[in-house]
Design a protein around this motif. Sequence first.
Motif, PDB file in Angstrom:
ATOM      1  N   PHE A  90      21.042   5.052 117.490  1.00 32.61           N
ATOM      2  CA  PHE A  90      20.831   3.629 117.808  1.00 32.61           C
ATOM      3  C   PHE A  90      22.039   2.835 118.297  1.00 32.61           C
ATOM      4  O   PHE A  90      23.172   3.360 118.076  1.00 32.61           O
ATOM      5  N   PRO A  91      21.856   1.687 118.808  1.00 35.95           N
ATOM      6  CA  PRO A  91      22.807   0.814 119.504  1.00 35.95           C
ATOM      7  C   PRO A  91      24.181   0.965 118.574  1.00 35.95           C
ATOM      8  O   PRO A  91      25.516   1.003 118.827  1.00 35.95           O
ATOM      9  N   VAL A  97      30.480   6.072 118.613  1.00 38.59           N
ATOM     10  CA  VAL A  97      30.763   7.387 118.653  1.00 38.59           C
ATOM     11  C   VAL A  97      30.490   7.992 120.273  1.00 38.59           C
ATOM     12  O   VAL A  97      30.485   9.100 120.373  1.00 38.59           O
ATOM     13  N   GLN A  98      30.346   6.869 121.168  1.00 37.24           N
ATOM     14  CA  GLN A  98      30.296   7.403 122.510  1.00 37.24           C
ATOM     15  C   GLN A  98      31.217   7.910 122.935  1.00 37.24           C
ATOM     16  O   GLN A  98      31.040   8.948 123.930  1.00 37.24           O
ATOM     17  N   SER A 105      30.313  19.046 123.506  1.00 35.26           N
ATOM     18  CA  SER A 105      31.145  18.792 122.372  1.00 35.26           C
ATOM     19  C   SER A 105      30.466  19.388 121.059  1.00 35.26           C
ATOM     20  O   SER A 105      29.197  19.153 120.876  1.00 35.26           O
ATOM     21  N   PRO A 106      31.180  20.041 120.301  1.00 38.14           N
ATOM     22  CA  PRO A 106      30.978  20.320 118.836  1.00 38.14           C
ATOM     23  C   PRO A 106      30.958  19.385 118.038  1.00 38.14           C
ATOM     24  O   PRO A 106      31.985  18.550 117.704  1.00 38.14           O
ATOM     25  N   ILE A 107      29.856  18.940 117.580  1.00 40.41           N
ATOM     26  CA  ILE A 107      29.636  17.705 116.599  1.00 40.41           C
ATOM     27  C   ILE A 107      28.666  17.967 115.200  1.00 40.41           C
ATOM     28  O   ILE A 107      28.214  19.020 115.134  1.00 40.41           O
ATOM     29  N   PHE A 108      28.958  17.238 114.320  1.00 40.68           N
ATOM     30  CA  PHE A 108      28.019  17.192 113.119  1.00 40.68           C
ATOM     31  C   PHE A 108      27.232  15.978 113.301  1.00 40.68           C
ATOM     32  O   PHE A 108      27.957  14.761 113.649  1.00 40.68           O
ATOM     33  N   VAL A 109      26.190  15.991 112.960  1.00 39.74           N
ATOM     34  CA  VAL A 109      25.258  14.634 112.950  1.00 39.74           C
ATOM     35  C   VAL A 109      24.594  14.774 111.656  1.00 39.74           C
ATOM     36  O   VAL A 109      24.064  15.513 111.093  1.00 39.74           O
ATOM     37  N   VAL A 128      30.233  12.932 113.646  1.00 40.14           N
ATOM     38  CA  VAL A 128      31.615  13.112 113.882  1.00 40.14           C
ATOM     39  C   VAL A 128      32.014  14.543 114.571  1.00 40.14           C
ATOM     40  O   VAL A 128      31.009  15.322 114.707  1.00 40.14           O
ATOM     41  N   ARG A 129      33.088  14.679 114.936  1.00 44.07           N
ATOM     42  CA  ARG A 129      33.696  16.060 115.617  1.00 44.07           C
ATOM     43  C   ARG A 129      33.713  16.911 114.528  1.00 44.07           C
ATOM     44  O   ARG A 129      33.701  16.765 113.267  1.00 44.07           O
TER      45      ARG A 129
END
Length: 242
Positions: A90-91, A97-98, A105-109, A128-129
């Motif tokens: 969401f905005p 995080v853009q 890219s390896p990230i955690f959500v 986050v990364r």
Amino acid sequence: PWDEKQVLDLEKEAIGFYITGHPLDEYLEIMAKYANTDALAIKEDDVTDGSAVRIGGLVRSIKTIMTRTGDPMAFVDLEDIHGAVEITVFPNLYVRVQDILHVDSPIFVQGQVQKNEQSAKILADEMVRIDEAEENWAASLHIHMDTDGVSDATFRELQQILKKYPGPCRAYLHVKIPEKTETVIALPDDAKFKPGVDLTREVNALLGCNAVETVCAPVRAAANGNGNGNGKKRQFKRKQSA
């Protein structure tokens, strides 16, 4: 010769899956520690609608749209070793995080699952990364040391290292007398630190490999409602436009 990334990319392009490895192989240990689900479980009955989850993976595609109020948001396809899942950003979260939202890219959500009979997705609260997971989600820091070969100078040097990394985590010293006892010492409330790669590297160099251990904080849904700032679960579809 091709490097490992080229080989894996070409395998996926040619036959649709990886053969010799997976781009996430180097992150499997930290994903096992900080993720509480995976793409397959989210689509199965293991995870119910509204569940708070944390998942790690690679960004495979990003579609950005403008909301009716003119704010950018995104739909992200996140892939782990079990499959892929759609992430709605969401905005309010997207503007923060853009810079980490890039393909591969390896990230955690972290967020809440939204599912029905046709689909399952995650409404993101945080992102986050992967290599920053400890900094953001560690609940406590544990430092292990043997009394053999440890001097007063070692303790003073450890103190100076920790002072460089103030943060929110409680810290504990595990002092072990080999083949005898282990004493756990909780550091004072005013001695809290921020775990991360740099702290771990410095402490391990002083005390030996694997001296640092972190305990993961539990996954909780954000109070502001999936990063949309109004506390409500919002419904968006990919075809929506401004």
